[in-house]
Design a protein around this motif. Structure first.
Motif, PDB file in Angstrom:
ATOM      1  N   PHE A  87      47.727  37.644  69.518  1.00 40.92           N
ATOM      2  CA  PHE A  87      47.867  38.102  68.149  1.00 40.92           C
ATOM      3  C   PHE A  87      48.380  36.952  67.292  1.00 40.92           C
ATOM      4  O   PHE A  87      49.001  36.018  67.792  1.00 40.92           O
ATOM      5  CB  PHE A  87      48.790  39.315  68.038  1.00 40.92           C
ATOM      6  N   GLU A  88      48.093  37.031  66.022  1.00 37.37           N
ATOM      7  CA  GLU A  88      48.519  36.014  65.080  1.00 37.37           C
ATOM      8  C   GLU A  88      48.901  36.707  63.777  1.00 37.37           C
ATOM      9  O   GLU A  88      48.159  37.551  63.280  1.00 37.37           O
ATOM     10  CB  GLU A  88      47.397  35.007  64.834  1.00 37.37           C
ATOM     11  N   ILE A  89      50.055  36.362  63.229  1.00 41.04           N
ATOM     12  CA  ILE A  89      50.485  36.902  61.945  1.00 41.04           C
ATOM     13  C   ILE A  89      49.819  36.098  60.840  1.00 41.04           C
ATOM     14  O   ILE A  89      49.936  34.874  60.799  1.00 41.04           O
ATOM     15  CB  ILE A  89      52.015  36.843  61.801  1.00 41.04           C
ATOM     16  N   LEU A  90      49.122  36.796  59.948  1.00 47.24           N
ATOM     17  CA  LEU A  90      48.455  36.133  58.825  1.00 47.24           C
ATOM     18  C   LEU A  90      49.308  36.135  57.569  1.00 47.24           C
ATOM     19  O   LEU A  90      49.366  35.145  56.854  1.00 47.24           O
ATOM     20  CB  LEU A  90      47.112  36.799  58.527  1.00 47.24           C
ATOM     21  N   LEU A  91      49.943  37.262  57.278  1.00 49.74           N
ATOM     22  CA  LEU A  91      50.762  37.407  56.080  1.00 49.74           C
ATOM     23  C   LEU A  91      52.013  38.205  56.409  1.00 49.74           C
ATOM     24  O   LEU A  91      51.978  39.103  57.248  1.00 49.74           O
ATOM     25  CB  LEU A  91      49.995  38.172  54.988  1.00 49.74           C
ATOM     26  N   LYS A  92      53.086  37.894  55.701  1.00 48.30           N
ATOM     27  CA  LYS A  92      54.325  38.656  55.872  1.00 48.30           C
ATOM     28  C   LYS A  92      55.041  38.669  54.536  1.00 48.30           C
ATOM     29  O   LYS A  92      55.153  37.641  53.877  1.00 48.30           O
ATOM     30  CB  LYS A  92      55.188  38.029  56.948  1.00 48.30           C
ATOM     31  N   HIS A  93      55.495  39.869  54.139  1.00 47.01           N
ATOM     32  CA  HIS A  93      56.253  40.015  52.902  1.00 47.01           C
ATOM     33  C   HIS A  93      57.118  41.263  53.026  1.00 47.01           C
ATOM     34  O   HIS A  93      56.586  42.359  53.245  1.00 47.01           O
ATOM     35  CB  HIS A  93      55.311  40.148  51.707  1.00 47.01           C
ATOM     36  N   GLY A  94      58.424  41.102  52.937  1.00 48.21           N
ATOM     37  CA  GLY A  94      59.313  42.246  53.095  1.00 48.21           C
ATOM     38  C   GLY A  94      59.073  42.913  54.434  1.00 48.21           C
ATOM     39  O   GLY A  94      59.036  42.263  55.474  1.00 48.21           O
ATOM     40  N   SER A  95      58.848  44.227  54.428  1.00 49.43           N
ATOM     41  CA  SER A  95      58.618  44.961  55.674  1.00 49.43           C
ATOM     42  C   SER A  95      57.162  44.909  56.127  1.00 49.43           C
ATOM     43  O   SER A  95      56.842  45.360  57.222  1.00 49.43           O
ATOM     44  CB  SER A  95      59.040  46.431  55.509  1.00 49.43           C
ATOM     45  N   MET A  96      56.268  44.371  55.301  1.00 56.48           N
ATOM     46  CA  MET A  96      54.834  44.367  55.603  1.00 56.48           C
ATOM     47  C   MET A  96      54.433  43.095  56.353  1.00 56.48           C
ATOM     48  O   MET A  96      54.873  42.003  56.033  1.00 56.48           O
ATOM     49  CB  MET A  96      54.033  44.455  54.295  1.00 56.48           C
ATOM     50  N   ILE A 151      46.278  39.730  63.266  1.00 55.59           N
ATOM     51  CA  ILE A 151      45.022  39.872  63.990  1.00 55.59           C
ATOM     52  C   ILE A 151      45.384  40.028  65.456  1.00 55.59           C
ATOM     53  O   ILE A 151      46.237  39.293  65.975  1.00 55.59           O
ATOM     54  CB  ILE A 151      44.115  38.629  63.798  1.00 55.59           C
ATOM     55  N   TYR A 152      44.756  41.001  66.122  1.00 48.92           N
ATOM     56  CA  TYR A 152      45.038  41.269  67.532  1.00 48.92           C
ATOM     57  C   TYR A 152      43.721  41.296  68.283  1.00 48.92           C
ATOM     58  O   TYR A 152      42.791  41.991  67.891  1.00 48.92           O
ATOM     59  CB  TYR A 152      45.765  42.611  67.651  1.00 48.92           C
ATOM     60  N   ALA A 153      43.640  40.503  69.341  1.00 45.15           N
ATOM     61  CA  ALA A 153      42.434  40.421  70.173  1.00 45.15           C
ATOM     62  C   ALA A 153      42.855  40.473  71.640  1.00 45.15           C
ATOM     63  O   ALA A 153      42.988  39.435  72.298  1.00 45.15           O
ATOM     64  CB  ALA A 153      41.666  39.131  69.874  1.00 45.15           C
ATOM     65  N   PRO A 154      43.100  41.678  72.165  1.00 42.48           N
ATOM     66  CA  PRO A 154      43.537  41.784  73.560  1.00 42.48           C
ATOM     67  C   PRO A 154      42.450  41.312  74.519  1.00 42.48           C
ATOM     68  O   PRO A 154      41.268  41.344  74.189  1.00 42.48           O
ATOM     69  CB  PRO A 154      43.816  43.272  73.726  1.00 42.48           C
ATOM     70  N   LEU A 208      48.573  50.439  60.734  1.00 43.23           N
ATOM     71  CA  LEU A 208      47.143  50.691  60.594  1.00 43.23           C
ATOM     72  C   LEU A 208      46.405  49.654  61.417  1.00 43.23           C
ATOM     73  O   LEU A 208      46.791  48.481  61.452  1.00 43.23           O
ATOM     74  CB  LEU A 208      46.685  50.527  59.144  1.00 43.23           C
ATOM     75  N   TYR A 209      45.340  50.080  62.068  1.00 40.57           N
ATOM     76  CA  TYR A 209      44.393  49.177  62.711  1.00 40.57           C
ATOM     77  C   TYR A 209      43.087  49.276  61.927  1.00 40.57           C
ATOM     78  O   TYR A 209      42.632  50.389  61.635  1.00 40.57           O
ATOM     79  CB  TYR A 209      44.117  49.594  64.153  1.00 40.57           C
ATOM     80  N   ILE A 210      42.505  48.158  61.616  1.00 42.22           N
ATOM     81  CA  ILE A 210      41.176  48.115  61.008  1.00 42.22           C
ATOM     82  C   ILE A 210      40.327  47.284  61.954  1.00 42.22           C
ATOM     83  O   ILE A 210      40.538  46.074  62.092  1.00 42.22           O
ATOM     84  CB  ILE A 210      41.206  47.507  59.599  1.00 42.22           C
ATOM     85  N   THR A 219      40.948  43.350  66.068  1.00 42.41           N
ATOM     86  CA  THR A 219      41.385  44.292  65.048  1.00 42.41           C
ATOM     87  C   THR A 219      42.462  43.685  64.154  1.00 42.41           C
ATOM     88  O   THR A 219      43.280  42.889  64.603  1.00 42.41           O
ATOM     89  CB  THR A 219      41.897  45.614  65.685  1.00 42.41           C
ATOM     90  N   TRP A 220      42.395  44.027  62.883  1.00 42.30           N
ATOM     91  CA  TRP A 220      43.489  43.752  61.964  1.00 42.30           C
ATOM     92  C   TRP A 220      44.593  44.758  62.292  1.00 42.30           C
ATOM     93  O   TRP A 220      44.302  45.894  62.657  1.00 42.30           O
ATOM     94  CB  TRP A 220      43.057  43.983  60.516  1.00 42.30           C
ATOM     95  N   VAL A 221      45.842  44.357  62.157  1.00 40.75           N
ATOM     96  CA  VAL A 221      46.985  45.251  62.345  1.00 40.75           C
ATOM     97  C   VAL A 221      47.881  45.081  61.121  1.00 40.75           C
ATOM     98  O   VAL A 221      48.237  43.949  60.772  1.00 40.75           O
ATOM     99  CB  VAL A 221      47.790  44.912  63.613  1.00 40.75           C
ATOM    100  N   ILE A 222      48.224  46.193  60.499  1.00 38.70           N
ATOM    101  CA  ILE A 222      49.101  46.155  59.326  1.00 38.70           C
ATOM    102  C   ILE A 222      50.317  47.023  59.632  1.00 38.70           C
ATOM    103  O   ILE A 222      50.196  48.214  59.890  1.00 38.70           O
ATOM    104  CB  ILE A 222      48.379  46.668  58.074  1.00 38.70           C
TER     105      ILE A 222
END
Length: 122
Positions: A35-44, A48-51, A65-67, A109-112
């Motif tokens: 997995f890799e964190i793309l954006l971070k702001h406050g609690s959000m 990206i997750y690719a098991p 949320l998973y997209i 999948t995107w993970v939010i």
């Protein structure tokens, strides 16, 4: 890769943008779980997750949320199982058991994540 917080007077103008292409390049060099964190702001945070082979997730402290970006699989959520594929959006409340099963090699999948520990009150 843009992963820094958008807080503070000296914020980088690119902190509002993440790149799937750049994240996937980083993921190719990582071991499972990938997995890799793309954006971070406050609690959000947006990740990206690719098991690979198996998904060893445990329940998370925030709502998420998973997209699904690519691939197919089975999503197991609190004992219910459902097929998932690119374009699907899946919600998991904080603390709920969940994982991806029988997914294809190209599964990404995107993970939010957002909100307080324990999730939001409906």
């Amino acid at each position: 890769m843009t992963t820094t917080s958008t807080q503070g007077p000296n914020r980088n103008r690119q902190n509002w943008r993440g790149s799937l292409f750049e994240a996937m390049q980083v993921l190719r060099d990582q071991a499972d779980p990938r997995f890799e964190i793309l954006l971070k702001h406050g609690s959000m945070s947006v990740e990206i997750y690719a098991p690979q082979k198996q998904d060893h997730q445990t329940p998370h402290r925030q709502d998420e949320l998973y997209i699904i970006q690519s691939g197919t699989g089975i999503f197991s959520r609190d004992g219910d199982r459902s097929p998932c594929r690119a374009g699907d959006v899946l919600f998991v409340p904080a603390g709920m058991d969940h994982r991806f099963e029988d997914f294809t090699d190209d599964f990404v999948t995107w993970v939010i994540f957002w909100g307080p520990d324990g999730g939001e009150t409906p």
